[in-house]
Design an enzyme around this catalytic site. Structure first.
Site, PDB file in Angstrom:
ATOM      1  N   ASP A  95     -64.278  61.772  -6.007  1.00  0.00           N
ATOM      2  CA  ASP A  95     -64.806  61.525  -7.349  1.00  0.00           C
ATOM      3  C   ASP A  95     -64.565  62.696  -8.290  1.00  0.00           C
ATOM      4  O   ASP A  95     -64.332  62.505  -9.484  1.00  0.00           O
ATOM      5  CB  ASP A  95     -66.305  61.224  -7.271  1.00  0.00           C
ATOM      6  CG  ASP A  95     -66.575  59.791  -6.836  1.00  0.00           C
ATOM      7  OD1 ASP A  95     -65.682  59.197  -6.209  1.00  0.00           O
ATOM      8  OD2 ASP A  95     -67.659  59.275  -7.118  1.00  0.00           O
ATOM      9  N   CYS A 113     -67.860  61.364   1.922  1.00  0.00           N
ATOM     10  CA  CYS A 113     -68.045  61.517   0.473  1.00  0.00           C
ATOM     11  C   CYS A 113     -68.367  60.213  -0.246  1.00  0.00           C
ATOM     12  O   CYS A 113     -67.938  59.137   0.150  1.00  0.00           O
ATOM     13  CB  CYS A 113     -66.800  62.156  -0.138  1.00  0.00           C
ATOM     14  SG  CYS A 113     -66.604  63.890   0.343  1.00  0.00           S
ATOM     15  N   ASP A 114     -69.157  60.352  -1.286  1.00  0.00           N
ATOM     16  CA  ASP A 114     -69.427  59.386  -2.332  1.00  0.00           C
ATOM     17  C   ASP A 114     -69.416  57.934  -1.891  1.00  0.00           C
ATOM     18  O   ASP A 114     -70.302  57.501  -1.173  1.00  0.00           O
ATOM     19  CB  ASP A 114     -68.469  59.644  -3.499  1.00  0.00           C
ATOM     20  CG  ASP A 114     -68.828  60.961  -4.176  1.00  0.00           C
ATOM     21  OD1 ASP A 114     -68.167  61.961  -3.881  1.00  0.00           O
ATOM     22  OD2 ASP A 114     -69.778  60.983  -4.968  1.00  0.00           O
ATOM     23  N   CYS A 170     -69.169  68.288  -1.382  1.00  0.00           N
ATOM     24  CA  CYS A 170     -69.580  69.324  -2.340  1.00  0.00           C
ATOM     25  C   CYS A 170     -71.016  69.775  -2.103  1.00  0.00           C
ATOM     26  O   CYS A 170     -71.903  68.973  -1.833  1.00  0.00           O
ATOM     27  CB  CYS A 170     -69.383  68.827  -3.763  1.00  0.00           C
ATOM     28  SG  CYS A 170     -67.647  68.520  -4.169  1.00  0.00           S
ATOM     29  N   GLU A 177     -68.339  57.577 -13.349  1.00  0.00           N
ATOM     30  CA  GLU A 177     -69.258  58.710 -13.374  1.00  0.00           C
ATOM     31  C   GLU A 177     -68.919  59.586 -14.579  1.00  0.00           C
ATOM     32  O   GLU A 177     -67.756  59.721 -14.942  1.00  0.00           O
ATOM     33  CB  GLU A 177     -69.135  59.553 -12.105  1.00  0.00           C
ATOM     34  CG  GLU A 177     -69.770  58.911 -10.905  1.00  0.00           C
ATOM     35  CD  GLU A 177     -69.813  59.829  -9.703  1.00  0.00           C
ATOM     36  OE1 GLU A 177     -70.515  59.478  -8.743  1.00  0.00           O
ATOM     37  OE2 GLU A 177     -69.151  60.883  -9.718  1.00  0.00           O
ATOM     38  N   SER A 190     -72.453  61.532 -11.970  1.00  0.00           N
ATOM     39  CA  SER A 190     -72.280  62.246 -10.711  1.00  0.00           C
ATOM     40  C   SER A 190     -73.633  62.769 -10.260  1.00  0.00           C
ATOM     41  O   SER A 190     -74.507  63.069 -11.078  1.00  0.00           O
ATOM     42  CB  SER A 190     -71.321  63.416 -10.914  1.00  0.00           C
ATOM     43  OG  SER A 190     -71.417  64.336  -9.856  1.00  0.00           O
TER      44      SER A 190
END
Length: 556
Positions: free
Chosen positions: A78, A119-120, A191, A442, A468
């Site tokens: 992302d 992730c995401d 992250c 986002e 985000s």
């Protein structure tokens, strides 16, 4: 065994022949066959090491007498997709990931699944696949990235986004920007803050679908490899006992996850993904559940972007088991629910302790008395919208100002960075919802630009898109119905006054009801707005996807 469908009896001789072609022995074919869905790739920092995690999972399966067989699925970063057309494809990838896993697991009847993610959208995509397939399954993440460091202070990728606004406003120079971009993300892992990936990995634990530590053990720690091996072992126990995802991901388990979400102050994207996972399991979870739970569950953790701490700190303080133990003392956690460990939540957290009350505050003395996310409703968002209230400055909890209206993220970012937006303004970005985007981008760039320009104490942002998990400030997203569905956000005109009252959970467009009705009639007479993408997957997505208030889902 489920895999007998493809390997038992004389009629399956051709099938076994093809399995022998894989190099499998008769003994390996006869054992339980475990599908390993690996989302490794070389474009997502959180996924560059997942081949190593997958090998550890396979070792765990083999230790317990199973045969692991790996297959791949996609993923989008992302952060790298942010602020351009690529972000329109991010949310839509969730359904693609779920569909791709379902396709392989239906075509190849595995006895169990281990879903290797990080992730995401990949995390909820895999959980959707698990609840739809309903065969024994464990989710294992690649773990969070360590925080970076700049001038002796821990930072994450959000600092790099905010630096874009800081350099435009003269707060930093090019040399400082170069240092920040090189040190914000020091290596592999999702992250470092409590952004969407880490929020969902933590909630996977809370749901009971991940082992303790799934959300917080850093990617670079050897403990992460041991956890992956244990995930491989765990799926074999689930196969033996025939413990299925729908026995674990019950409505009560989703409510546990929402309670943990409120306590840690997770990403607003959880208000999309938790209802979506439940939807595909034919369980009703909605914004009303988030609203109700947020009123009673205290906010315990001050994690980036809401505060100074990072995932490595949460892990050191006891992780999600410690958070759940703290919440269970005040009755916010159902401890009798089953987990992928084949043990109950209560058994898992029995010996958990908070090792640092600066990181995980006591429930009796929380950061905030109510949860880290707040659902707002009003004539601008009749079906609701969401704000990460834990990351809003106290002075912005109530804010009224004139609307500055933009039809896309790009237009808004240009205005912010070029000084068009003034203190007190409310930036409105519309036609960025699930249908209108399409894909509900986002918007870390505009919110970070507002912060970088030093306006986060006086400027709010409202959108039918989303944010985000790294976003901070008075950023209100998921406005439903969206503009493309002729929701009230489509009726806002430049200069209209808007009142945001996060304390009272209200969002009000201060325009007379008759005027809004007249504007709607005029809008209905206009030619329908064409989707921004008119062919391919995201065009088909825009035709099928529901409102953000329902999780931006497809029909079951």
């Amino acid at each position: 065994m489920r895999s007998d469908l493809m390997k038992k009896g004389s009629q399956r001789a051709p099938h076994r022949s093809l399995m022998y072609a894989l190099g499998l022995t008769k003994g390996e074919i006869d054992r339980p066959i475990i599908g390993i869905a690996n989302s490794a790739n070389e474009i997502i920092p959180g996924h560059i090491h997942l081949h190593t995690i997958t090998e550890a999972v396979k070792a765990g399966v083999r230790m317990e007498g199973g045969t692991p067989l790996e297959f791949g699925t996609i993923g989008v970063c992302d952060g790298i997709a942010m602020d351009h057309t690529g972000m329109k494809y991010s949310l839509g990838s969730r359904e693609l990931i779920a569909d791709s896993i379902e396709t392989v697991a239906k075509a190849m009847p595995f006895d169990g699944l281990v879903l290797v993610t990080n992730c995401d959208k990949i995390v909820p995509g895999m959980l959707i696949a698990a609840i739809r397939l309903n065969i024994p399954a464990v989710v294992i993440s690649g773990g969070p990235m360590l925080a970076g460091e700049y001038n002796g202070v821990k930072i994450g990728v959000d600092k790099a986004f905010e630096a874009v606004g800081e350099i435009r406003s003269g707060k930093i120079d090019e040399e400082a920007l170069k240092v920040i971009e090189e040190c914000a993300c020091p290596g592999m892992g999702s992250c470092a803050g409590l952004f969407t990936a880490n929020s969902m990995n933590c909630l996977t634990e809370a749901l009971g679908m991940g082992l303790p530590g799934n959300g917080t053990v850093p990617a670079v720690h050897a403990e992460r490899m041991r956890l992956a091996k244990n995930a491989g072992s765990a799926v074999m126990k689930l196969v033996e006992k025939n413990i299925l995802p729908q026995q674990i991901m019950t409505r009560e388990a989703f409510l546990n996850a929402i309670a943990v979400d409120m306590a840690i102050g997770g990403s607003t994207n959880t208000a999309l993904h938790i209802p979506a996972i439940a939807h595909y399991g034919e369980i009703k979870i909605g914004l009303d559940d988030f609203d109700r739970i947020s009123e009673t569950v205290p906010h315990l953790c001050s994690l980036s972007p809401s505060g100074p701490h990072f995932m490595e700190d949460l892990h050191r303080a006891g992780g999600i088991p410690a958070v759940m133990k703290e919440l269970s003392g005040s009755g916010h956690i159902n401890t009798g629910l089953m987990t992928v460990t084949a043990r109950t939540v209560g058994e898992l957290i029995e010996n958990a302790t908070v090792k640092d009350s600066e990181i995980i505050a006591p429930a009796a003395n929380p950061r905030h008395a109510t949860g880290g996310l707040t659902v707002l409703k009003g004539n601008l968002a009749p079906d609701g919208c969401v704000v990460k209230s834990a990351a809003v400055l106290p002075g912005m909890m109530v804010h009224e100002g004139p609307a500055r209206v933009f039809e896309s993220e790009e237009e808004a970012v240009d205005a912010i960075l070029n000084g068009v937006i003034q203190r007190g303004d409310i930036v409105v970005i519309r036609y960025e919802g699930p249908k209108g985007g399409p894909g509900m981008r986002e918007m870390l760039t505009p919110t970070s630009s507002i912060a970088g320009m030093g306006l986060d104490d006086s400027v709010a942002l409202i959108t039918d898109g989303r944010f985000s998990g790294a976003t901070r400030g008075a950023a209100i997203g998921h406005v439903s119905p969206e503009a493309a569905a002729q929701g009230p956000i489509a009726l806002v005109l430049e200069g209209d006054r808007i009142l945001i009252d996060i304390k009272k959970k209200k969002i009000t467009l201060k325009v007379a009801e008759k005027e809004l009705k007249d504007r709607l009639e005029r809008l209905k007479k206009q030619a329908p707005r064409k989707p921004n993408i008119d062919k391919g997957y995201m065009y088909r997505y825009s035709m099928l996807v529901s409102s953000a208030a329902q999780g931006a889902v497809f029909p079951v």
